[in-house]
Structure formats: C-alpha cells, structure tokens
Enzyme design. Structure first.
Site, PDB file in Angstrom:
ATOM      1  N   ASP A 183       0.806  -1.230   0.000  1.00 40.10           N
ATOM      2  CA  ASP A 183       0.000   0.000   0.000  1.00 40.10           C
ATOM      3  C   ASP A 183       0.835   1.273   0.000  1.00 40.10           C
ATOM      4  O   ASP A 183       0.422   2.297   0.534  1.00 40.10           O
ATOM      5  CB  ASP A 183      -0.959   0.043   1.218  1.00 40.10           C
ATOM      6  CG  ASP A 183      -1.758  -1.223   1.361  1.00 40.10           C
ATOM      7  OD1 ASP A 183      -2.237  -1.720   0.333  1.00 40.10           O
ATOM      8  OD2 ASP A 183      -1.876  -1.727   2.487  1.00 40.10           O
ATOM      9  N   LYS A 208       2.015   2.431  -5.136  1.00 39.36           N
ATOM     10  CA  LYS A 208       2.848   2.098  -6.303  1.00 39.36           C
ATOM     11  C   LYS A 208       2.157   2.452  -7.626  1.00 39.36           C
ATOM     12  O   LYS A 208       2.808   2.688  -8.633  1.00 39.36           O
ATOM     13  CB  LYS A 208       3.181   0.592  -6.291  1.00 39.36           C
ATOM     14  CG  LYS A 208       3.963   0.160  -5.063  1.00 39.36           C
ATOM     15  CD  LYS A 208       4.284  -1.316  -5.084  1.00 39.36           C
ATOM     16  CE  LYS A 208       3.204  -2.230  -4.573  1.00 39.36           C
ATOM     17  NZ  LYS A 208       2.905  -2.178  -3.143  1.00 39.36           N
ATOM     18  N   GLY A 247      -4.374  -4.873  -3.984  1.00 37.72           N
ATOM     19  CA  GLY A 247      -5.511  -4.091  -4.453  1.00 37.72           C
ATOM     20  C   GLY A 247      -5.043  -2.724  -4.881  1.00 37.72           C
ATOM     21  O   GLY A 247      -4.319  -2.069  -4.145  1.00 37.72           O
ATOM     22  N   HIS A 248      -5.377  -2.337  -6.109  1.00 36.84           N
ATOM     23  CA  HIS A 248      -5.063  -0.967  -6.493  1.00 36.84           C
ATOM     24  C   HIS A 248      -6.285  -0.329  -7.119  1.00 36.84           C
ATOM     25  O   HIS A 248      -7.034  -0.959  -7.842  1.00 36.84           O
ATOM     26  CB  HIS A 248      -3.835  -0.881  -7.407  1.00 36.84           C
ATOM     27  CG  HIS A 248      -3.712  -2.001  -8.370  1.00 36.84           C
ATOM     28  ND1 HIS A 248      -2.850  -3.057  -8.155  1.00 36.84           N
ATOM     29  CD2 HIS A 248      -4.329  -2.246  -9.534  1.00 36.84           C
ATOM     30  CE1 HIS A 248      -2.959  -3.899  -9.157  1.00 36.84           C
ATOM     31  NE2 HIS A 248      -3.852  -3.439 -10.010  1.00 36.84           N
ATOM     32  N   GLN A 303       2.452  -6.190  -2.966  1.00 42.09           N
ATOM     33  CA  GLN A 303       2.758  -6.159  -1.537  1.00 42.09           C
ATOM     34  C   GLN A 303       4.041  -5.347  -1.292  1.00 42.09           C
ATOM     35  O   GLN A 303       4.354  -4.486  -2.083  1.00 42.09           O
ATOM     36  CB  GLN A 303       2.884  -7.575  -0.951  1.00 42.09           C
ATOM     37  CG  GLN A 303       1.540  -8.292  -0.761  1.00 42.09           C
ATOM     38  CD  GLN A 303       1.003  -8.919  -2.034  1.00 42.09           C
ATOM     39  OE1 GLN A 303       1.715  -9.538  -2.792  1.00 42.09           O
ATOM     40  NE2 GLN A 303      -0.286  -8.739  -2.264  1.00 42.09           N
TER      41      GLN A 303
HETATM   42  P1  IMP Z   1      -2.313 -12.674   2.865  1.00 45.24           P
HETATM   43  O1  IMP Z   1      -1.343 -12.245   1.822  1.00 45.24           O
HETATM   44  O2  IMP Z   1      -3.757 -12.428   2.494  1.00 45.24           O
HETATM   45  O3  IMP Z   1      -2.071 -14.065   3.344  1.00 45.24           O
HETATM   46  O4  IMP Z   1      -2.081 -11.739   4.155  1.00 45.24           O
HETATM   47  C1  IMP Z   1      -0.896 -11.801   4.931  1.00 45.24           C
HETATM   48  C2  IMP Z   1      -0.518 -10.422   5.440  1.00 45.24           C
HETATM   49  O5  IMP Z   1      -0.125  -9.619   4.346  1.00 45.24           O
HETATM   50  C3  IMP Z   1      -1.663  -9.673   6.121  1.00 45.24           C
HETATM   51  O6  IMP Z   1      -1.115  -8.874   7.155  1.00 45.24           O
HETATM   52  C4  IMP Z   1      -2.202  -8.781   5.013  1.00 45.24           C
HETATM   53  O7  IMP Z   1      -2.856  -7.639   5.518  1.00 45.24           O
HETATM   54  C5  IMP Z   1      -0.920  -8.441   4.290  1.00 45.24           C
HETATM   55  N1  IMP Z   1      -1.112  -8.105   2.871  1.00 45.24           N
HETATM   56  C6  IMP Z   1      -1.232  -8.949   1.830  1.00 45.24           C
HETATM   57  N2  IMP Z   1      -1.364  -8.281   0.679  1.00 45.24           N
HETATM   58  C7  IMP Z   1      -1.290  -6.985   0.988  1.00 45.24           C
HETATM   59  C8  IMP Z   1      -1.322  -5.780   0.203  1.00 45.24           C
HETATM   60  O8  IMP Z   1      -1.435  -5.783  -1.028  1.00 45.24           O
HETATM   61  N3  IMP Z   1      -1.236  -4.617   0.912  1.00 45.24           N
HETATM   62  C9  IMP Z   1      -1.088  -4.596   2.261  1.00 45.24           C
HETATM   63  N4  IMP Z   1      -1.039  -5.671   3.022  1.00 45.24           N
HETATM   64  C10 IMP Z   1      -1.134  -6.871   2.391  1.00 45.24           C
END
Ligand code: IMP
Length: 400
Positions: free
Chosen positions: A7, A10, A34-35, A216
């Site tokens: 977040d 980017k 998510g963007h 991420q």
């Molecule tokens: P997962 O990727 O859904 O398994 O989540 C694992 C951790 O990564 C959690 O703390 C999520 O909030 C974080 N996370 C995964 N993808 C994103 C992203 O695109 N932005 C921010 N946090 C993310």
C-alpha cells in the site's frame, strides 16, 4: 517494488512509467493486492490485473509466481471491457501460475480462526486464499493454470484433493461448484495460458523494455519480512525476477516505493506505530483504508532502519517517496533512526506546516520538506528521485 508493508502507492509511479515501457509484468501474489484505478471516470479496485494494463496495446504478463483467483480475473477483464478496453488479446498468463479455488479461501478463514484460538490473534490475512494456495504449491499438489486446457484432468485433480482438504482442515470441497465458479474465466483466458518465460525472453531479445510491477511490500516477504506476519510469496526484486523467470542481469534499475510515513494492515510488529491521535490524523489525510478489505490501516512514522534493510535487500536504484503532502500539517515529524529490541528510537524532524500539494519542483518544496527528503537519502544511501505530492497524476516531483 513496495518497500514497506504494501500500500505504498505504487500505482501512480507505475502509471507515470508505463508509457516508456513496452511490456507490463506482474510476478507474484494474488487477489490480496488491491489498487484503485479510475476507469471511465469511476474508481474501481483491481486485484490481479496490473495497474498499467490500462495503457493500451502493451502486452500484460501474469507470472509463474502468481496465485490466480479466476472469478476475480474474469470480473476485472469484464470491467475493463465495459470501459472499452479488451486486455484478453494482449494477456499472457504463465502456465505455471497456480489457481486459487474457493476452498483455499475457506481454508484461509479456518486457519485464521485456529491461530486466533491458539495464540489469541491471527495474521490478519486478506482471506483471499493466498497462504493455502501457496501451501498446495509447495506441497506439490497445487493446480496450475495449464490445467485449464484440460477440464477433465482438472476435475480429476480436484476430486483427488477433496479428501485431503476435508481431513486437514474440515473444509468441504464441492468440485462441481468449483468448476462452475471458474467456467467464465476459463472461456475467457484458457487460450491465453502460455509459456510466459519464453514470451518475456522473446521481448528481451527484441530489446523491449519490461516494467515489473511489484505487489505487496518487502516487509511482507515470506523469507525476509516480519514472519509469521507476512504474505506467502517473495516480494523483493529478486523474488519478482525469479517468479517471472528473468535472470538478475536482465534488471537495469529498480525503484523502491515508500510512503513518507508508514502503514500496515493486519497483525504483526510495527515499532513506529503512532499513538491514536497522530495515527488518526495520518489515516484521515492519507485515506488509509485497505483497497482489498476496507480495513482501517495502522498508521505510524517512517522507519529508517527498515528502509536501510529493505534498500540493501533489493539494491534499489532510487526511492519514490509517496504521499509527502500527508505530513503537511505536522509540527514535528518523528522518524525512527534506530530500532532496539523492537522499540524505535526517534529523531524529531521539524515539520513544514505548509501545503506541498501538487508541487512538481524540488526547489519549490518548503525547506523542512527538502531536509526531510535529504535525511532519508543520507540515512539510506539511496537517492530519492521521485516524490509524491498528491493523488493526481501530475502531483509528483521528478528529480533529474
Ligand atoms: P495474505 O497475503 O492475504 O495471506 O495476508 C498476509 C498479510 O499480508 C496480512 O497482514 C495482510 O494484511 C498483508 N497483505 C497482503 N497483501 C497486501 C497488500 O497488497 N497490501 C497490504 N497488506 C497486504
């Protein structure tokens, strides 16, 4: 590449860079990202399709490291079609990317619940089935995109998997419902599943420029992040190259994207997390709510030890510091300069208390803001080449 916990904003730099590139690639992750993209004047959130896909005519590669939830992909393709953009003919999906099924999402929820029961808190995943899909991949019974071309084989694989999922997690798998859920996407993209490594190497061979969009952030990296509060893929530059099947020497430069402050969604350590009042201010001004889950993001201050580490891990050519304007009203800005036993030691830098919104020239930034940027450069040894000063496309300082 995101240099914090995702977040970082980017999308804007990607949008700025895309016109000078020929090919757009996403390496790993899935619908956890998510963007927000403005399509036909409307804000839409995309999870799988790279942000630069809107730049017409450019091939879009979804790499081997990705885990793809097909109904989400179909929805995004149809949203873009609705806006007159058909990305299907220029979409190249790695045959080695894995499919995220509905049962992966169900397992994600079960595991979060189990962690909560056992430890009092979960990871705070996005519940998009990411961890369970990568678990299947590492256990070598994941189902890859190449199977879309043979639905009978795919059905057999799924059926063979049902008992295991039931026994391990107590999650029922309805094979027919799973197949029904991927039907639309299969029709749309099965012909677009290919040897993405070859596609990329052919482009390289022709001298075309490839823009890799990170997903991420480095602090969520499965190996180098704040384990176990991480995602399940390799979110560094090296991880992206590997996931796309590109050799390290194919890289000409890499940009680390970091907010001028810091946010985190989900659980896990956050030594520079601000106390409630300041966190609320940052959240309010920065619009810090998750694009994927809508969760309010935890907000805090910049951590230079983290940036130093992540800079070293990735070998960034430069930084893009985003959302500088969110700090405009702060009197004093704490910046972590050292972290001991998970505790941040701060240096307080004077705020500028002046609007930087929309500023495009470095020299037009208030002196304190320039000093803030210079401090980041001095402490990380990496130049800050781009500075975000607002949501708008043009609101960016670009330095030589
Ligand atoms: P997962 O990727 O859904 O398994 O989540 C694992 C951790 O990564 C959690 O703390 C999520 O909030 C974080 N996370 C995964 N993808 C994103 C992203 O695109 N932005 C921010 N946090 C993310």
């Amino acid at each position: 590449m995101g240099a914090q916990w995702g977040d970082e904003g980017k999308g804007k730099i990607i949008d700025y860079l895309a016109p000078s590139f020929d090919v757009i690639a996403r390496a790993n992750g899935g619908a956890n990202a998510g963007h927000t993209i403005v399509v036909s004047g409307e804000k839409r959130v995309f999870h799988l399709v790279p942000a630069a896909s809107l730049h017409e005519g450019k091939p879009v590669i979804l790499g081997a490291g990705m885990v793809i939830h097909l109904p989400t992909l179909a929805e995004e393709i149809m949203t873009l079609r609705g806006a007159g953009i058909d990305i299907v003919p220029r979409l190249f999906i790695s045959r080695a990317a894995h499919i995220v099924f509905e049962y992966h999402k169900a397992i994600d929820a079960v595991l979060e619940e189990r962690r909560r029961e056992a430890k009092g808190e979960g990871i705070g995943t996005t519940r998009r089935g990411i961890g369970p899909a990568y678990t299947d991949k590492a256990a070598r019974f994941g189902i890859r995109m190449e199977m879309l071309k043979d639905t009978q084989a795919l059905k057999n694989e799924l059926t063979a998997h049902v008992m295991h999922v039931q026994a391990m997690y107590g999650v029922e798998v309805d094979v027919n419902a799973e197949l029904e859920a991927i039907k639309e996407a299969t029709g749309l993209v099965s012909e677009r599943v290919t040897d993405a490594v070859k596609v990329l190497h052919d482009h390289l061979h022709e001298g075309r420029r490839i823009l890799i969009e990170g997903a991420q952030g480095s602090l969520l990296d499965i190996d180098h992040g704040t384990y176990p509060h991480v995602t399940s893929s390799a979110t560094t530059v090296a991880g992206a190259l590997h996931a796309l099947g590109l050799p390290p020497r194919a890289l000409s430069s890499s940009i680390g994207v970091a907010k001028a402050y810091c946010t985190r969604v989900g659980g896990g350590p956050f030594p520079t997390e601000a106390e409630a009042g300041a966190a609320d201010r940052l959240r309010q001004r920065g619009g810090e709510y998750g694009a994927t889950t809508g969760r309010p993001r935890r907000c805090g201050w910049l951590s230079l030890p983290d940036l130093r580490r992540v800079g070293a891990l990735n070998g960034f050519t430069c930084w893009n510091i985003t959302k500088l304007d969110v700090l405009d009203q702060e009197k004093m800005i704490p910046v972590s300069i050292e972290e001991r036993s998970g505790k941040a030691e701060y240096k307080e830098l004077p705020g500028w208390e002046h609007s930087t919104h929309g500023v495009t020239e470095f020299k037009k930034l208030p002196k304190q803001a320039r000093d803030y940027i210079a401090f980041i450069e001095q402490e990380t040894g990496i130049p800050v080449s781009l500075i975000g000063t607002g949501q708008e496309r043009e609101a960016m300082v670009i330095r030589g």
